[in-house]
Design a protein around this motif. Structure first.
Motif, PDB file in Angstrom:
ATOM      1  N   ALA A  58      -3.515  32.617 -36.948  1.00 26.33           N
ATOM      2  CA  ALA A  58      -2.431  32.978 -36.043  1.00 26.33           C
ATOM      3  C   ALA A  58      -1.129  33.021 -36.838  1.00 26.33           C
ATOM      4  CB  ALA A  58      -2.312  31.979 -34.895  1.00 26.33           C
ATOM      5  N   VAL A  59      -0.241  33.895 -36.412  1.00 25.82           N
ATOM      6  CA  VAL A  59       1.078  33.998 -37.024  1.00 25.82           C
ATOM      7  C   VAL A  59       2.083  33.255 -36.156  1.00 25.82           C
ATOM      8  CG1 VAL A  59       2.951  35.578 -37.649  1.00 25.82           C
ATOM      9  CG2 VAL A  59       0.570  36.218 -38.101  1.00 25.82           C
ATOM     10  N   GLY A  60       2.912  32.456 -36.800  1.00 26.41           N
ATOM     11  CA  GLY A  60       4.019  31.786 -36.120  1.00 26.41           C
ATOM     12  C   GLY A  60       5.328  32.382 -36.587  1.00 26.41           C
ATOM     13  N   LEU A  61       6.147  32.829 -35.638  1.00 22.50           N
ATOM     14  CA  LEU A  61       7.396  33.516 -35.950  1.00 22.50           C
ATOM     15  C   LEU A  61       8.554  32.758 -35.307  1.00 22.50           C
ATOM     16  CD1 LEU A  61       8.772  36.153 -37.058  1.00 22.50           C
ATOM     17  CD2 LEU A  61       8.290  37.181 -34.838  1.00 22.50           C
ATOM     18  N   HIS A  62       9.438  32.206 -36.131  1.00 23.63           N
ATOM     19  CA  HIS A  62      10.615  31.485 -35.632  1.00 23.63           C
ATOM     20  C   HIS A  62      11.848  32.356 -35.841  1.00 23.63           C
ATOM     21  CE1 HIS A  62      13.586  27.866 -36.110  1.00 23.63           C
ATOM     22  NE2 HIS A  62      13.771  28.533 -34.987  1.00 23.63           N
ATOM     23  N   LEU A  63      12.394  32.847 -34.730  1.00 24.95           N
ATOM     24  CA  LEU A  63      13.626  33.629 -34.774  1.00 24.95           C
ATOM     25  C   LEU A  63      14.794  32.700 -34.485  1.00 24.95           C
ATOM     26  CD1 LEU A  63      12.564  36.799 -32.716  1.00 24.95           C
ATOM     27  CD2 LEU A  63      12.570  36.520 -35.200  1.00 24.95           C
TER      28      LEU A  63
ATOM     29  N   VAL B  13      14.883  34.141 -40.086  1.00 25.76           N
ATOM     30  CA  VAL B  13      13.546  34.237 -39.519  1.00 25.76           C
ATOM     31  C   VAL B  13      12.563  33.562 -40.468  1.00 25.76           C
ATOM     32  CG1 VAL B  13      13.222  36.541 -40.508  1.00 25.76           C
ATOM     33  CG2 VAL B  13      11.734  35.782 -38.673  1.00 25.76           C
ATOM     34  N   THR B  14      11.682  32.744 -39.909  1.00 27.54           N
ATOM     35  CA  THR B  14      10.614  32.098 -40.672  1.00 27.54           C
ATOM     36  C   THR B  14       9.282  32.561 -40.092  1.00 27.54           C
ATOM     37  OG1 THR B  14      11.981  30.138 -41.047  1.00 27.54           O
ATOM     38  CG2 THR B  14       9.617  29.908 -41.419  1.00 27.54           C
ATOM     39  N   VAL B  15       8.381  33.000 -40.963  1.00 31.62           N
ATOM     40  CA  VAL B  15       7.057  33.462 -40.540  1.00 31.62           C
ATOM     41  C   VAL B  15       6.003  32.680 -41.313  1.00 31.62           C
ATOM     42  CG1 VAL B  15       5.641  35.488 -40.055  1.00 31.62           C
ATOM     43  CG2 VAL B  15       8.089  35.758 -40.435  1.00 31.62           C
TER      44      VAL B  15
ATOM     45  N   ARG C 250       6.973  33.057 -45.162  1.00 31.30           N
ATOM     46  CA  ARG C 250       8.124  33.845 -45.566  1.00 31.30           C
ATOM     47  C   ARG C 250       9.346  33.359 -44.795  1.00 31.30           C
ATOM     48  NH1 ARG C 250       7.443  38.819 -48.113  1.00 31.30           N
ATOM     49  NH2 ARG C 250       9.330  39.658 -47.137  1.00 31.30           N
ATOM     50  N   ARG C 251      10.521  33.403 -45.431  1.00 27.58           N
ATOM     51  CA  ARG C 251      11.779  33.051 -44.756  1.00 27.58           C
ATOM     52  C   ARG C 251      12.880  33.946 -45.305  1.00 27.58           C
ATOM     53  NH1 ARG C 251      11.944  27.954 -45.592  1.00 27.58           N
ATOM     54  NH2 ARG C 251      11.269  27.243 -43.536  1.00 27.58           N
ATOM     55  N   VAL C 252      13.579  34.657 -44.406  1.00 31.52           N
ATOM     56  CA  VAL C 252      14.654  35.563 -44.823  1.00 31.52           C
ATOM     57  C   VAL C 252      15.798  35.469 -43.812  1.00 31.52           C
ATOM     58  CG1 VAL C 252      13.082  37.191 -45.958  1.00 31.52           C
ATOM     59  CG2 VAL C 252      13.672  37.520 -43.552  1.00 31.52           C
ATOM     60  N   PRO C 253      17.001  35.884 -44.203  1.00 31.39           N
ATOM     61  CA  PRO C 253      18.126  35.884 -43.257  1.00 31.39           C
ATOM     62  C   PRO C 253      17.887  36.847 -42.099  1.00 31.39           C
ATOM     63  CG  PRO C 253      18.898  36.052 -45.525  1.00 31.39           C
ATOM     64  CD  PRO C 253      17.415  36.258 -45.559  1.00 31.39           C
ATOM     65  N   LEU C 254      18.497  36.527 -40.955  1.00 32.05           N
ATOM     66  CA  LEU C 254      18.381  37.358 -39.759  1.00 32.05           C
ATOM     67  C   LEU C 254      19.656  37.211 -38.941  1.00 32.05           C
ATOM     68  CD1 LEU C 254      16.411  39.007 -37.751  1.00 32.05           C
ATOM     69  CD2 LEU C 254      16.121  36.798 -36.628  1.00 32.05           C
ATOM     70  N   ASP C 255      20.102  38.294 -38.337  1.00 31.11           N
ATOM     71  CA  ASP C 255      21.236  38.245 -37.415  1.00 31.11           C
ATOM     72  C   ASP C 255      20.702  38.509 -36.021  1.00 31.11           C
ATOM     73  OD1 ASP C 255      23.539  38.425 -35.952  1.00 31.11           O
ATOM     74  OD2 ASP C 255      24.304  40.213 -36.952  1.00 31.11           O
ATOM     75  N   LEU C 256      20.576  37.426 -35.215  1.00 34.39           N
ATOM     76  CA  LEU C 256      20.035  37.570 -33.873  1.00 34.39           C
ATOM     77  C   LEU C 256      20.932  38.428 -32.987  1.00 34.39           C
ATOM     78  CD1 LEU C 256      17.492  36.562 -32.373  1.00 34.39           C
ATOM     79  CD2 LEU C 256      18.872  34.687 -31.458  1.00 34.39           C
ATOM     80  N   GLY C 257      22.178  38.594 -33.387  1.00 36.08           N
ATOM     81  CA  GLY C 257      23.102  39.414 -32.624  1.00 36.08           C
ATOM     82  C   GLY C 257      23.136  40.870 -33.052  1.00 36.08           C
TER      83      GLY C 257
ATOM     84  N   ARG D 279       9.818  24.142 -41.331  1.00 39.26           N
ATOM     85  CA  ARG D 279       8.953  25.145 -40.709  1.00 39.26           C
ATOM     86  C   ARG D 279       8.224  24.601 -39.481  1.00 39.26           C
ATOM     87  NH1 ARG D 279       4.587  25.493 -45.687  1.00 39.26           N
ATOM     88  NH2 ARG D 279       3.274  23.731 -45.062  1.00 39.26           N
ATOM     89  N   GLY D 280       8.681  23.483 -38.954  1.00 43.43           N
ATOM     90  CA  GLY D 280       8.020  22.883 -37.794  1.00 43.43           C
ATOM     91  C   GLY D 280       7.987  23.796 -36.582  1.00 43.43           C
TER      92      GLY D 280
END
Length: 369
Positions: free
Chosen positions: A93-98, A103-105, A118-125, A349-350
């Protein structure tokens, strides 16, 4: 696409179709038994199922590649017993934290162990379309060349939201997300099942599956925002409208600073303001007041602290929150002392690991709540 959609390519087993109650009981015992395995007789004794029923279930699980022999164990009489174990790599299963800014996957096997990240920058806005595309691209990058069976994607992000329909409400600080059908949008983009929940609920589920030593606890997450995941009687408590846990927006100072939710004096606003000016001890005491209110309201056994802000000041937050709970316990004359406070397992990554459990836990009868 480089990964397998929903089913195991070799056996054709649809893992999502295995969610019968009895199969879940057996799978959960196989999972907790680990590499050492467990015998069919033990499975029958611990589930209350007949040996014939256990044999039928385990035969199906073995045929589907989910269970395998783990050797033999000496018996008190008769021939040695064959023991069985879960096959972790039979499904993923993939876990995606926005989060608001990254973002952490993670890719987890059936035991919940992380096999890729994987972890990369993300702009939720940045807007729904851009965020969905970025998130989908990260999932595809994680799975590229993996060739694994994928149950789906669990998505965790700040609330409030409708867990049952996968629709966002007015995410604090990002009201433009209100009413966006994130589950359907991401499922349509990736072509796999998607489950959406609040970051705090996902983290709490992950902790409950691994085991916290308590059937009733609160997970308090202080990062770019503040929220709570509640586990009552072993299950995640989401409430009638799946909106439970909006802990950060309880008002404790009527004339306090404005909060992104539109109120003033919320615990989230007070905590983050204190952290911003370097007053970590004050932030911990404010968090402690909220935690004490929660303990008094729900009579929980344990408070767990997580999130990047807590991670940066673990001792200060555990000490400060614990001090407030101890003082409240003394004032109330509690005989057995204050509710303990600890840092939650899982680290950075919890939440993402918990998001993967949104897909995995129901297979083992552990995800409903």
């Amino acid at each position: 696409m480089a990964y397998v959609n929903r089913t195991n390519a070799e056996s054709g087993v649809n893992l999502l179709a295995l969610r019968s109650h009895n199969a879940a009981l057996v799978l959960d015992l196989l999972r907790t038994a680990g590499e050492g395995g467990i015998s069919r007789l033990e499975l029958a004794e611990r589930t209350g199922l007949t040996p014939q029923a256990v044999s039928k279930i385990t035969a199906r699980l073995r045929a589907d590649g989910l269970a395998a022999e783990a050797g033999r164990r000496a018996s008190t009489g008769g021939k040695p017993r064959t023991v069985l174990r879960l096959v972790p790599e039979a499904g993923h299963a993939v876990g995606l934290h926005l989060d608001r800014d990254e973002v952490t996957v993670v890719l987890c096997d059936l035991t919940g162990a992380v096999v890729a990240e994987r972890r990369v920058p993300l702009d939720l806005g940045a807007g729904a379309e851009a965020v969905v595309e970025s998130a989908a691209a990260e999932v595809e990058a994680l799975l590229a060349g993996a060739g694994v069976s994928v149950l789906g994607v669990g998505v965790a992000l700040p609330g409030p939201l409708d867990h049952a329909r996968g629709v966002l409400h007015r995410v604090t600080g990002f009201p433009e997300w209100d009413g966006f059908p994130l589950r359907d949008a991401l499922a349509g983009r990736l072509g796999v099942p998607v489950v959406v929940d609040k970051d705090t609920n996902a983290a709490a589920l992950g902790i409950a599956v691994v085991g916290s030593g308590s059937e009733s606890f609160a997970y308090l997450h202080l990062g770019t925002g503040l929220g709570a995941g509640l586990v009552i009687g072993g299950g995640v408590h989401r409430g009638a409208r799946t909106g439970a846990g909006e802990f950060g927006h309880q008002v404790i100072q009527l004339d306090g600073p404005p909060c992104g939710c539109g109120n003033r004096g919320c615990i989230e606003a007070l905590c983050l303001a204190a952290v911003d000016r370097g007053a970590v001890g004050e932030a911990a005491r404010v968090l402690g007041v909220g935690a004490a209110n929660l303990v008094g309201l729900l009579d929980i056994d344990l408070v767990l602290l997580g999130g990047r802000t807590v991670a940066a000041h673990q001792e200060a937050f555990v000490r400060g929150v614990g001090a407030v709970l101890e003082e409240r316990a003394r004032l109330e004359g509690v005989d057995d002392g204050a509710v303990p406070v600890r840092v939650a397992p899982g680290g950075a990554r919890g939440v993402a690991e918990g998001a993967a459990q949104l897909l995995l836990a129901p297979l083992f009868g552990r995800g409903e709540g």
